[in-house]
Design a protein around this motif. Structure first.
Motif, PDB file in Angstrom:
ATOM      1  N   PHE A  59       0.817  -1.209   0.000  1.00 52.58           N
ATOM      2  CA  PHE A  59       0.000   0.000   0.000  1.00 52.58           C
ATOM      3  C   PHE A  59       0.853   1.262   0.000  1.00 52.58           C
ATOM      4  CE2 PHE A  59      -4.305  -1.521   0.902  1.00 52.58           C
ATOM      5  CZ  PHE A  59      -5.044  -0.469   0.392  1.00 52.58           C
ATOM      6  N   THR A  60       2.018   1.197   0.637  1.00 55.98           N
ATOM      7  CA  THR A  60       2.853   2.391   0.755  1.00 55.98           C
ATOM      8  C   THR A  60       3.350   2.885  -0.594  1.00 55.98           C
ATOM      9  OG1 THR A  60       4.907   1.134   1.110  1.00 55.98           O
ATOM     10  CG2 THR A  60       3.610   1.722   3.063  1.00 55.98           C
ATOM     11  N   LYS A  61       3.393   2.035  -1.584  1.00 56.11           N
ATOM     12  CA  LYS A  61       3.868   2.434  -2.907  1.00 56.11           C
ATOM     13  C   LYS A  61       2.884   3.351  -3.627  1.00 56.11           C
ATOM     14  CE  LYS A  61       6.487  -1.793  -3.408  1.00 56.11           C
ATOM     15  NZ  LYS A  61       6.621  -3.073  -4.060  1.00 56.11           N
ATOM     16  N   TYR A  62       1.622   3.332  -3.193  1.00 58.41           N
ATOM     17  CA  TYR A  62       0.590   4.080  -3.892  1.00 58.41           C
ATOM     18  C   TYR A  62       0.138   5.338  -3.153  1.00 58.41           C
ATOM     19  CZ  TYR A  62       0.500  -0.310  -6.374  1.00 58.41           C
ATOM     20  OH  TYR A  62       0.879  -1.429  -7.085  1.00 58.41           O
ATOM     21  N   LEU A  63       0.684   5.581  -1.977  1.00 58.53           N
ATOM     22  CA  LEU A  63       0.245   6.719  -1.176  1.00 58.53           C
ATOM     23  C   LEU A  63       1.433   7.582  -0.775  1.00 58.53           C
ATOM     24  CD1 LEU A  63      -2.153   4.764   1.234  1.00 58.53           C
ATOM     25  CD2 LEU A  63      -2.805   6.052  -0.799  1.00 58.53           C
ATOM     26  N   THR A  64       1.207   8.894  -0.703  1.00 61.94           N
ATOM     27  CA  THR A  64       2.256   9.784  -0.208  1.00 61.94           C
ATOM     28  C   THR A  64       2.417   9.555   1.291  1.00 61.94           C
ATOM     29  OG1 THR A  64       0.738  11.579   0.338  1.00 61.94           O
ATOM     30  CG2 THR A  64       1.603  11.534  -1.933  1.00 61.94           C
ATOM     31  N   PRO A  65       3.547   9.937   1.867  1.00 63.83           N
ATOM     32  CA  PRO A  65       3.738   9.726   3.309  1.00 63.83           C
ATOM     33  C   PRO A  65       2.647  10.375   4.176  1.00 63.83           C
ATOM     34  CG  PRO A  65       5.831  10.224   2.275  1.00 63.83           C
ATOM     35  CD  PRO A  65       4.774  10.418   1.229  1.00 63.83           C
ATOM     36  N   HIS A  66       2.200  11.569   3.816  1.00 60.94           N
ATOM     37  CA  HIS A  66       1.162  12.226   4.618  1.00 60.94           C
ATOM     38  C   HIS A  66      -0.177  11.500   4.516  1.00 60.94           C
ATOM     39  CE1 HIS A  66       3.618  15.554   5.847  1.00 60.94           C
ATOM     40  NE2 HIS A  66       3.983  15.777   4.600  1.00 60.94           N
ATOM     41  N   VAL A  67      -0.541  11.098   3.304  1.00 62.78           N
ATOM     42  CA  VAL A  67      -1.793  10.358   3.122  1.00 62.78           C
ATOM     43  C   VAL A  67      -1.697   9.007   3.818  1.00 62.78           C
ATOM     44  CG1 VAL A  67      -3.301   9.253   1.410  1.00 62.78           C
ATOM     45  CG2 VAL A  67      -2.406  11.539   0.981  1.00 62.78           C
ATOM     46  N   LEU A  68      -0.555   8.345   3.703  1.00 63.50           N
ATOM     47  CA  LEU A  68      -0.358   7.055   4.345  1.00 63.50           C
ATOM     48  C   LEU A  68      -0.492   7.172   5.865  1.00 63.50           C
ATOM     49  CD1 LEU A  68       0.357   4.060   4.111  1.00 63.50           C
ATOM     50  CD2 LEU A  68       2.754   4.728   4.257  1.00 63.50           C
TER      51      LEU A  68
END
Length: 186
Positions: A59-68
């Motif tokens: 999942f982390t590959k598809y989301l920015t750090p803030h969104v994650l």
């Protein structure tokens, strides 16, 4: 080390009174063979939580750090609410007539699918980016909660203050959720 310790404590506390802990007690009462049951719990948990961790990391590959961080925080807040709902043992997770190890392995793997500890493991793996530490911590937490249940059986579980444990677990999830959301916002 932080990912390991947070995963361990989160899962160990969340597992108290969970359906897989109830399943541990059921298996211990049915088979009266603690070591094959403990081995089945360990292997099923490693497989299940590794799968959850891989999903979380993916999942982390598809989301920015803030969104994650926001998604992980929101999922932890959801876990806080879910923890307050007492679990019952599902018919699908009950042990059948196979051997203690095989019955535990299959029943535990199935019971953990979609369980709060599996979802927490996925969220923690996504949030901490350390698959090994999260899976090792969540598996250790699962064993800390379930080995005594297997060894001491129903008498152990009936003496625990389950409502207080559920409230404590919900508070832990809420604090983790707030921390991840604060990290996303600042």
């Amino acid at each position: 080390m932080q990912a390991f310790l947070v995963s361990l404590s989160t899962v160990a506390i969340a597992e108290m009174g969970d359906r897989t802990q109830l399943l541990s007690i059921l298996l211990a009462a049915k088979f009266r063979k603690p070591w094959p049951i403990i081995a089945g719990i360990l292997i099923a948990t490693i497989a299940n939580h590794a799968l959850a961790g891989f999903v979380g990391v993916a999942f982390t590959k598809y989301l920015t750090p803030h969104v994650l961080d926001f998604v992980v925080g929101a999922s932890m807040l959801g876990m806080a609410a879910w923890t307050l709902v007492p679990d019952k043992l599902d018919d699908a997770a009950k042990a059948d007539g196979r051997g203690a190890f095989a019955a535990t392995l299959v029943a535990f793997f199935i019971a953990e699918m979609g369980d709060k500890t599996q979802i927490a493991t996925a969220a923690l793996a996504a949030g901490y980016h350390d698959l090994f530490e999260v899976v090792a911590g969540s598996t250790t937490g699962m064993m800390i909660a379930n080995v005594p249940a297997v060894l001491l059986g129903h008498g152990f579980a009936s003496r625990l203050p389950m409502k207080a444990i559920h409230i404590g677990a919900a508070c832990l999830f809420a604090v983790l959720g707030a921390w991840f959301i604060a990290r996303a916002l600042f």
